[in-house]
Design a protein around this motif. Structure first.
Motif, PDB file in Angstrom:
ATOM      1  N   ALA A  19     -28.962 101.247 -90.998  1.00 15.72           N
ATOM      2  CA  ALA A  19     -29.207  99.821 -90.778  1.00 15.72           C
ATOM      3  C   ALA A  19     -27.896  99.107 -90.473  1.00 15.72           C
ATOM      4  O   ALA A  19     -26.849  99.427 -91.033  1.00 15.72           O
ATOM      5  CB  ALA A  19     -29.862  99.200 -92.005  1.00 15.72           C
ATOM      6  N   ASP A  20     -27.956  98.136 -89.602  1.00 16.09           N
ATOM      7  CA  ASP A  20     -26.816  97.285 -89.253  1.00 16.09           C
ATOM      8  C   ASP A  20     -27.396  95.900 -88.961  1.00 16.09           C
ATOM      9  O   ASP A  20     -27.861  95.639 -87.864  1.00 16.09           O
ATOM     10  CB  ASP A  20     -26.070  97.837 -88.043  1.00 16.09           C
ATOM     11  N   VAL A  21     -27.428  95.047 -89.983  1.00 16.53           N
ATOM     12  CA  VAL A  21     -28.056  93.731 -89.884  1.00 16.53           C
ATOM     13  C   VAL A  21     -26.966  92.673 -89.956  1.00 16.53           C
ATOM     14  O   VAL A  21     -26.135  92.686 -90.865  1.00 16.53           O
ATOM     15  CB  VAL A  21     -29.082  93.531 -91.022  1.00 16.53           C
ATOM     16  N   ARG A  22     -26.999  91.738 -89.002  1.00 19.27           N
ATOM     17  CA  ARG A  22     -26.004  90.665 -88.962  1.00 19.27           C
ATOM     18  C   ARG A  22     -26.708  89.314 -89.004  1.00 19.27           C
ATOM     19  O   ARG A  22     -27.673  89.089 -88.282  1.00 19.27           O
ATOM     20  CB  ARG A  22     -25.177  90.766 -87.686  1.00 19.27           C
ATOM     21  N   VAL A  23     -26.197  88.444 -89.883  1.00 21.88           N
ATOM     22  CA  VAL A  23     -26.682  87.068 -89.993  1.00 21.88           C
ATOM     23  C   VAL A  23     -25.454  86.185 -90.139  1.00 21.88           C
ATOM     24  O   VAL A  23     -24.674  86.354 -91.072  1.00 21.88           O
ATOM     25  CB  VAL A  23     -27.609  86.879 -91.213  1.00 21.88           C
ATOM     26  N   GLY A  24     -25.273  85.254 -89.219  1.00 21.41           N
ATOM     27  CA  GLY A  24     -24.083  84.405 -89.255  1.00 21.41           C
ATOM     28  C   GLY A  24     -22.837  85.262 -89.160  1.00 21.41           C
ATOM     29  O   GLY A  24     -22.708  86.105 -88.274  1.00 21.41           O
ATOM     30  N   GLN A  25     -21.945  85.095 -90.123  1.00 20.14           N
ATOM     31  CA  GLN A  25     -20.714  85.890 -90.182  1.00 20.14           C
ATOM     32  C   GLN A  25     -20.851  87.113 -91.083  1.00 20.14           C
ATOM     33  O   GLN A  25     -19.883  87.824 -91.325  1.00 20.14           O
ATOM     34  CB  GLN A  25     -19.558  85.007 -90.695  1.00 20.14           C
ATOM     35  N   SER A  26     -22.050  87.362 -91.597  1.00 20.90           N
ATOM     36  CA  SER A  26     -22.273  88.437 -92.562  1.00 20.90           C
ATOM     37  C   SER A  26     -22.876  89.665 -91.890  1.00 20.90           C
ATOM     38  O   SER A  26     -23.571  89.569 -90.882  1.00 20.90           O
ATOM     39  CB  SER A  26     -23.215  87.953 -93.671  1.00 20.90           C
ATOM     40  N   ARG A  27     -22.619  90.815 -92.529  1.00 18.90           N
ATOM     41  CA  ARG A  27     -23.115  92.087 -91.994  1.00 18.90           C
ATOM     42  C   ARG A  27     -23.501  93.004 -93.151  1.00 18.90           C
ATOM     43  O   ARG A  27     -22.730  93.183 -94.094  1.00 18.90           O
ATOM     44  CB  ARG A  27     -22.020  92.734 -91.160  1.00 18.90           C
TER      45      ARG A  27
END
Length: 128
Positions: A19-27
């Motif tokens: 999994a590689d999930v990005r939201v805003g500046q977060s990962r």
């Protein structure tokens, strides 16, 4: 990322690998397993936050948190939401505040419900 689901809806097993999930500046990276049956249960869950930007949490909090910066962490989790066994390590850094990075380890059981609960939870924070 690959996602696999198996079993009848009443006993569904979901697995996300790579999994590689990005939201805003977060990962968030890693493996997440969820079994649905009589209760929602995390299995085979091993994730890394690279990083979690504190400001990205604002939509989920009643008020913005009184600090900024980012957290890098690794966490393994297993069990139901009301008794989730967790173990991992973390490092917090806020370069704008002028403080050195601080980190530590966490291990124990967290219960997400109303109210939230913890048991046998140990948090060790490295000295500044």
């Amino acid at each position: 990322m690959s996602l696999r689901a198996s079993g009848p809806v009443s006993a569904l097993q979901l697995r996300a690998t790579d999994a590689d999930v990005r939201v805003g500046q977060s990962r968030l990276l890693g493996e997440v397993g969820v079994d649905l049956g009589d209760e929602l249960r995390f299995v085979e869950t091993d994730v890394r936050l690279e990083p979690l930007a504190v400001r990205d949490l604002d939509p989920w909090t009643e008020e913005p948190l009184p600090f900024d910066g980012e957290v890098r962490a690794s966490l393994v989790a297993e069990g139901p939401l009301d008794a989730l066994s967790v173990a991992g390590n973390f490092e917090y850094e806020d370069s704008k505040a002028g403080l050195p990075p601080s980190g530590g380890e966490v291990e124990g059981v967290v219960g997400f419900g109303d109210p939230w609960r913890v048991s046998d939870l140990t948090v060790t924070i490295d000295p500044l």
